[in-house]
Design a protein around this motif. Sequence first.
Motif, PDB file in Angstrom:
ATOM      1  N   SER A  82       0.799  -1.167  -0.020  1.00  0.00           N
ATOM      2  CA  SER A  82       0.141   0.065  -0.010  1.00  0.00           C
ATOM      3  C   SER A  82       0.834   1.416  -0.046  1.00  0.00           C
ATOM      4  CB  SER A  82      -0.978   0.046   1.280  1.00  0.00           C
ATOM      5  OG  SER A  82      -1.656   1.171   1.481  1.00  0.00           O
ATOM      6  N   HIS A  83       1.914   1.282   0.758  1.00  0.00           N
ATOM      7  CA  HIS A  83       2.905   2.405   0.940  1.00  0.00           C
ATOM      8  C   HIS A  83       3.676   2.665  -0.460  1.00  0.00           C
ATOM      9  CE1 HIS A  83       2.009   3.239   4.626  1.00  0.00           C
ATOM     10  NE2 HIS A  83       2.327   2.254   5.427  1.00  0.00           N
ATOM     11  N   LEU A  84       3.964   1.330  -1.085  1.00  0.00           N
ATOM     12  CA  LEU A  84       4.498   1.590  -2.403  1.00  0.00           C
ATOM     13  C   LEU A  84       3.870   2.018  -3.546  1.00  0.00           C
ATOM     14  CD1 LEU A  84       6.527  -1.892  -2.546  1.00  0.00           C
ATOM     15  CD2 LEU A  84       7.616   0.266  -2.329  1.00  0.00           C
ATOM     16  N   VAL A  85       2.331   1.595  -3.453  1.00  0.00           N
ATOM     17  CA  VAL A  85       1.471   2.313  -4.485  1.00  0.00           C
ATOM     18  C   VAL A  85       1.365   3.831  -4.403  1.00  0.00           C
ATOM     19  CG1 VAL A  85      -0.818   2.350  -5.286  1.00  0.00           C
ATOM     20  CG2 VAL A  85       0.189   0.204  -4.766  1.00  0.00           C
ATOM     21  N   SER A  86       1.328   4.124  -3.047  1.00  0.00           N
ATOM     22  CA  SER A  86       1.306   5.601  -2.733  1.00  0.00           C
ATOM     23  C   SER A  86       2.416   6.426  -2.982  1.00  0.00           C
ATOM     24  CB  SER A  86       0.637   5.770  -1.367  1.00  0.00           C
ATOM     25  OG  SER A  86       0.856   7.396  -0.813  1.00  0.00           O
ATOM     26  N   GLY A  87       3.526   5.897  -2.600  1.00  0.00           N
ATOM     27  CA  GLY A  87       4.969   6.450  -2.895  1.00  0.00           C
ATOM     28  C   GLY A  87       5.265   6.582  -4.370  1.00  0.00           C
ATOM     29  N   THR A  88       4.985   5.523  -4.915  1.00  0.00           N
ATOM     30  CA  THR A  88       5.222   5.278  -6.634  1.00  0.00           C
ATOM     31  C   THR A  88       4.316   6.436  -7.125  1.00  0.00           C
ATOM     32  OG1 THR A  88       5.714   3.118  -6.368  1.00  0.00           O
ATOM     33  CG2 THR A  88       5.425   4.063  -8.670  1.00  0.00           C
ATOM     34  N   ALA A  89       3.027   6.521  -6.683  1.00  0.00           N
ATOM     35  CA  ALA A  89       2.361   7.590  -7.579  1.00  0.00           C
ATOM     36  C   ALA A  89       2.890   9.041  -7.075  1.00  0.00           C
ATOM     37  CB  ALA A  89       0.804   7.340  -6.960  1.00  0.00           C
ATOM     38  N   ASP A  90       3.063   9.093  -5.908  1.00  0.00           N
ATOM     39  CA  ASP A  90       3.639  10.521  -5.471  1.00  0.00           C
ATOM     40  C   ASP A  90       5.165  10.918  -6.379  1.00  0.00           C
ATOM     41  OD1 ASP A  90       1.813  10.919  -4.017  1.00  0.00           O
ATOM     42  OD2 ASP A  90       2.875  10.585  -2.098  1.00  0.00           O
ATOM     43  N   ASN A  91       5.860   9.901  -6.832  1.00  0.00           N
ATOM     44  CA  ASN A  91       7.245  10.124  -7.284  1.00  0.00           C
ATOM     45  C   ASN A  91       7.259  10.080  -8.700  1.00  0.00           C
ATOM     46  OD1 ASN A  91       9.169  10.763  -5.048  1.00  0.00           O
ATOM     47  ND2 ASN A  91       7.932   8.960  -4.085  1.00  0.00           N
ATOM     48  N   THR A  92       6.318   9.572  -9.315  1.00  0.00           N
ATOM     49  CA  THR A  92       6.255   9.081 -10.960  1.00  0.00           C
ATOM     50  C   THR A  92       5.133   9.645 -11.485  1.00  0.00           C
ATOM     51  OG1 THR A  92       5.021   7.016 -10.741  1.00  0.00           O
ATOM     52  CG2 THR A  92       7.652   6.900 -10.249  1.00  0.00           C
ATOM     53  N   MET A  93       4.109  10.264 -10.980  1.00  0.00           N
ATOM     54  CA  MET A  93       3.094  10.995 -11.826  1.00  0.00           C
ATOM     55  C   MET A  93       3.353  12.514 -11.596  1.00  0.00           C
ATOM     56  SD  MET A  93      -0.247   8.499 -10.856  1.00  0.00           S
ATOM     57  CE  MET A  93      -1.501   9.825 -11.441  1.00  0.00           C
ATOM     58  N   SER A  94       2.881  13.196 -12.554  1.00  0.00           N
ATOM     59  CA  SER A  94       2.552  14.736 -12.443  1.00  0.00           C
ATOM     60  C   SER A  94       1.593  14.913 -11.506  1.00  0.00           C
ATOM     61  CB  SER A  94       2.421  15.243 -13.957  1.00  0.00           C
ATOM     62  OG  SER A  94       3.461  14.919 -15.114  1.00  0.00           O
ATOM     63  N   HIS A  95       1.908  15.956 -10.780  1.00  0.00           N
ATOM     64  CA  HIS A  95       1.035  16.443  -9.732  1.00  0.00           C
ATOM     65  C   HIS A  95      -0.190  17.309 -10.230  1.00  0.00           C
ATOM     66  CE1 HIS A  95       3.669  15.224  -5.792  1.00  0.00           C
ATOM     67  NE2 HIS A  95       3.529  14.267  -6.924  1.00  0.00           N
ATOM     68  N   GLY A  96      -0.804  16.711 -11.182  1.00  0.00           N
ATOM     69  CA  GLY A  96      -1.919  17.335 -11.822  1.00  0.00           C
ATOM     70  C   GLY A  96      -3.215  17.061 -11.482  1.00  0.00           C
ATOM     71  N   GLU A  97      -4.107  16.983 -12.567  1.00  0.00           N
ATOM     72  CA  GLU A  97      -5.496  16.586 -12.105  1.00  0.00           C
ATOM     73  C   GLU A  97      -5.622  14.975 -11.672  1.00  0.00           C
ATOM     74  OE1 GLU A  97      -8.698  16.079 -15.424  1.00  0.00           O
ATOM     75  OE2 GLU A  97      -9.200  18.222 -14.542  1.00  0.00           O
ATOM     76  N   ALA A  98      -5.091  14.332 -12.362  1.00  0.00           N
ATOM     77  CA  ALA A  98      -5.323  12.763 -11.820  1.00  0.00           C
ATOM     78  C   ALA A  98      -4.849  12.519 -10.466  1.00  0.00           C
ATOM     79  CB  ALA A  98      -4.404  11.998 -12.888  1.00  0.00           C
ATOM     80  N   TRP A  99      -3.523  13.014 -10.515  1.00  0.00           N
ATOM     81  CA  TRP A  99      -2.917  13.132  -9.056  1.00  0.00           C
ATOM     82  C   TRP A  99      -3.818  13.680  -7.778  1.00  0.00           C
ATOM     83  CZ3 TRP A  99      -0.902  16.355  -5.235  1.00  0.00           C
ATOM     84  CH2 TRP A  99       0.067  15.882  -4.139  1.00  0.00           C
TER      85      TRP A  99
END
Length: 280
Positions: A82-99
């Motif tokens: 669960s932490h890996l999913v959250s951390g991966t999203a934070d660090n590999t996705m643009s912090h835009g609408e989807a994020w």
Amino acid sequence: SRYDAPTRENVVDFLAFDPLNPSSILSCVQRARENARSVRDALSSDTWQQINRFSLFVSRSTSIGPAGRELRDFLAEVKLLSHLVSGTADNTMSHGEAWDFLQVGRLLERADNTSRLLDVKYFLLLPSPDDVGSHVDEMQWSFVLRSASALEMYRKRHGRLSPTSIIDFLLLDPEFPRAALFCLIHAEHSLRALSGGLSGRFQNAAEQRLGRLRSELAYAQVHEIIAGGLHEFLDSFQAKLNDIGDAIDRTFFALQPVSASENGATWKAASDFLPRHQGQ
């Protein structure tokens, strides 16, 4: 209604692997994967791979026993993934609408879960007057903090276990990531980014309701909450979170009629009426 008795085996099966329980670990992870698949183009490949890995692990673990090291290892891996999913999203996705949508959903769900952990202790596990302050009472409070991954940070902030301090920490602390107030503050930031609103103002019902609830917690005092009834406060808090979720759905996702003709109405998504960020 699904089991004959609340045995250890039945409880573990219901909470971890029952596909008919929408809140079981298996159901949550499988639905998360399906949701992620439907918006695959909005996710980074790394985030999608971590969600896939999480789903495969839980699906393959349905035969574990209800006790012992095997169960503990499974639960530890669930938390890690669960932490890996959250951390991966934070660090590999643009912090835009989807994020921002990901943040709003995650934080509102976390605030709700924290409030329910408190409610279980204070309302369902409330000891008799003779047990208040006893070893059993203190042990139960420590379990609540452990369930919220908050025991270590609580100790650093407050030291000795105190029910009043624990309630204050889990509800009203603006710095601890699993405290209800922290969740609402940061969910409001992301919601405002989605709708292009300004601080101190609102453009839709979702912003209004979330801002109102955040203000309610920001100016609350723990002694006032307890005096007014913690269970009643938490019950109202959870109902207001549900109202916020409904308002978000109506604001961003629900179809609304924009014109009518003899052949019927023309429909558009609610989000089509919202201001767009520059470049989107």
